[in-house]
Design a protein around this motif. Structure first.
Motif, PDB file in Angstrom:
ATOM      1  N   UNK A   1       0.859  -1.187   0.000  1.00 56.63           N
ATOM      2  CA  UNK A   1       0.000   0.000   0.000  1.00 56.63           C
ATOM      3  C   UNK A   1       0.894   1.236   0.000  1.00 56.63           C
ATOM      4  N   UNK A   2       0.842   1.986  -1.080  1.00 53.94           N
ATOM      5  CA  UNK A   2       1.625   3.218  -1.199  1.00 53.94           C
ATOM      6  C   UNK A   2       0.653   4.377  -0.993  1.00 53.94           C
ATOM      7  N   UNK A   3       0.833   5.108   0.091  1.00 55.86           N
ATOM      8  CA  UNK A   3      -0.191   6.042   0.549  1.00 55.86           C
ATOM      9  C   UNK A   3       0.305   7.482   0.459  1.00 55.86           C
TER      10      UNK A   3
ATOM     11  N   UNK B   1       4.239   8.398   2.330  1.00 55.71           N
ATOM     12  CA  UNK B   1       4.739   9.471   1.476  1.00 55.71           C
ATOM     13  C   UNK B   1       5.967  10.092   2.114  1.00 55.71           C
ATOM     14  N   UNK B   2       6.860  10.619   1.269  1.00 55.19           N
ATOM     15  CA  UNK B   2       8.073  11.238   1.778  1.00 55.19           C
ATOM     16  C   UNK B   2       7.780  12.383   2.736  1.00 55.19           C
ATOM     17  N   UNK B   3       6.648  13.076   2.520  1.00 58.88           N
ATOM     18  CA  UNK B   3       6.320  14.243   3.345  1.00 58.88           C
ATOM     19  C   UNK B   3       5.643  13.872   4.660  1.00 58.88           C
TER      20      UNK B   3
ATOM     21  N   UNK C   1       7.273   1.280   5.834  1.00 66.20           N
ATOM     22  CA  UNK C   1       8.541   1.808   5.345  1.00 66.20           C
ATOM     23  C   UNK C   1       8.406   3.297   5.055  1.00 66.20           C
ATOM     24  N   UNK C   2       9.444   4.049   5.413  1.00 67.51           N
ATOM     25  CA  UNK C   2       9.624   5.393   4.881  1.00 67.51           C
ATOM     26  C   UNK C   2      10.659   5.288   3.783  1.00 67.51           C
ATOM     27  N   UNK C   3      10.453   5.998   2.699  1.00 68.26           N
ATOM     28  CA  UNK C   3      11.437   5.934   1.631  1.00 68.26           C
ATOM     29  C   UNK C   3      10.987   6.706   0.424  1.00 68.26           C
TER      30      UNK C   3
END
Length: 494
Positions: free
Chosen positions: A161-163, A191-193, A218-220
């Motif tokens: 899941x990319x949120x 999200x990066x932010x 994950x952060x990335x």
């Protein structure tokens, strides 16, 4: 839980501890890289955060794969999974102030909105799917004597899941809750932010009883970690909310790897149509202001195109312009603030460039249009009139508190102008006539149409778009079905 008015949010922010790693396999793990986290509140640095790379994505998918193939989660009775999700909801509810603070600091959402809207949505979503988990059943289809056919829904496997950052917990919840209820295991890329709040949520999930590896965060960066998840052969479903451009990349990643199922909720340029027989023009105008200024306009469903009949255009626009004062941006940690900053300086500069291009192409600035002279990326609520159909302010998604006003002469023109977009996420129409409401709603090409309201809904109704706004659905029973595979079993027993 009511909003805690006695909390000194700035003092709590000063004592903030960042997550010590990425949450993988039921624990925080160190990463090779770090990233400086800056808050849009005032541009200050919150600290250094562990930052995932491709190797961390591989490790998270391996943990999720192991938990799905060999762990207890997919094999638990659905009732047991539901009970754990409800415990998860209760623990999140108990830590609403901590999580709301993280959301407010990472992406600038006003603290009261983070607490009352963002966290309420996550708690309700976990509860809803916890209650729904054991309510979905299979089928027995007609056959002949001596034969039996069964149609069952089985958990699909590992979900990536990319949120997005604009609703980091609401939209993550819409994905992880049905996936977990179905028996899947999940890897979330934030999200990066907005890299802070979802890590804490995953930690709380483990406290609630999620086995190790069932929920990983994950952060990335998107081009590295996001791509690694999109191309990973051990990921069965990729679900993404974000820009149409990035959605195209995920479709390519799927095609070039294992043809994983891809669910996309993408951009929008939603029309908000006000006809002269609207039941309450003042309410329509106030709602139109809310629909574009709430969350600093950083909503895929934002009512960024006001399509208003000429007979009432002046009255409606004047009231929206007057309402801009009540949406003046301010410190997101001040409980009285309605609108906070833009998510980061780069986004603000992009918006100002797009706004300048749109005004240069023709248009009148009725309100706002400038950044606020305080530390941080703050933008005034903005209203632009006199725009042609091809103007970039009408055509492009700005993701900002910028309202493009288009004046029309009749219902047919309103529908035609509303449909003059590549997007199809949401729309609204204001009318007192039931026939008009039904007729216009049917003619609008959008996943959701609101009548005499905006952004209303419930977890029981699906959410998603058509055209360049994507496909697949969040929320409701339909979302639960997205994370399952249909299996037919044919038995000859005679």
């Amino acid at each position: 839980m009511g909003f805690p008015d006695s909390v000194d949010w700035a003092a709590r922010a000063a004592r903030l501890a960042l997550p010590p790693g990425v949450f993988v396999g039921g624990e925080y793990r160190e990463t090779a890289g770090t990233r400086t986290v800056v808050t849009p509140r005032d541009g200050s640095t919150l600290g250094e955060l562990p930052w995932a790379g491709v190797e961390d994505a591989d490790a998270a998918v391996a943990q999720a794969r192991r938990a799905f193939d060999h762990g207890p989660w997919p094999r638990l009775h659905a009732r047991e999974r539901g009970e754990i999700l409800q415990r998860f909801a209760a623990l999140v509810d108990a830590r609403r102030d901590e999580l709301a603070l993280l959301v407010s600091l990472e992406m600038g959402k006003p603290i009261r909105v983070a607490y009352d809207v963002e966290l309420r949505a996550l708690v309700r979503t976990l509860r809803y799917y916890g209650e729904l988990a054991d309510k979905e059943h299979g089928e027995i289809t007609p056959t002949v004597d001596g034969e039996l056919s069964l149609v069952t829904r089985e958990p699909a496997g590992v979900v990536a899941a990319v949120v997005p950052w604009n609703f980091p917990l609401t939209l993550a919840g819409w994905k992880i809750a049905p996936a977990l209820a179905a028996g899947c295991t999940v890897v979330v890329k934030t999200a990066e932010q907005s890299p802070l709040s979802m890590q804490r949520v995953a930690e709380i999930g483990t406290e609630a009883g999620l086995p190790a590896g069932v929920l990983n965060v994950l952060n990335g960066d998107g081009p590295s970690v996001g791509r690694a998840l999109g191309e990973h052969p051990q990921v069965d479903i990729l679900t993404f909310t974000g820009s149409t451009n990035v959605g195209r990349h995920f479709l390519r990643y799927s095609a070039d790897s294992n043809l994983k199922r891809v669910l996309l909720e993408l951009g929008g340029k939603s029309p908000n149509i006000v006809l002269p027989d609207a039941p309450d023009l003042d309410a329509a105008a106030d709602t139109a202001a809310w629909a574009i200024f709430f969350n600093s306009g950083e909503m895929c469903t934002a009512g960024s195109r006001l399509i208003v009949h000429r007979d009432v255009a002046e009255q409606v626009v004047d009231r929206i312009v007057a309402a801009c004062g009540s949406w003046a941006p301010g410190d997101p940690l001040d409980p009285s603030t309605r609108m906070g900053p833009i998510v980061d300086e780069r986004s603000l500069q992009r918006i100002l460039t797009q706004l300048g291009d749109g005004l240069a192409a023709g248009g009148t600035l009725r309100a706002g249009g400038a950044r606020v002279d305080v530390p941080g990326p703050y933008l005034e609520p903005t209203v632009v009139t006199g725009l042609a159909a091809g103007n970039p302010l009408v055509r492009d998604e700005l993701f900002a508190p910028v309202l493009a006003v288009l004046v029309v002469d009749d219902e047919d023109e309103a529908v035609r102008v509303a449909g003059n977009t590549a997007y199809g996420l949401a729309a609204a129409v204001w009318t007192s006539d039931l026939g008009t409401a039904h007729r216009v709603s049917r003619r609008l090409k959008a996943g959701t149409v609101w009548v005499n309201c905006y952004e209303e809904g419930d977890l029981s109704v699906p959410f998603g778009g058509v055209k360049l706004s994507g496909f697949g659905r969040d929320k409701s029973r339909h979302a639960l079905a997205e994370y399952t595979d249909l299996k037919t079993t044919w038995i000859r027993h005679g």
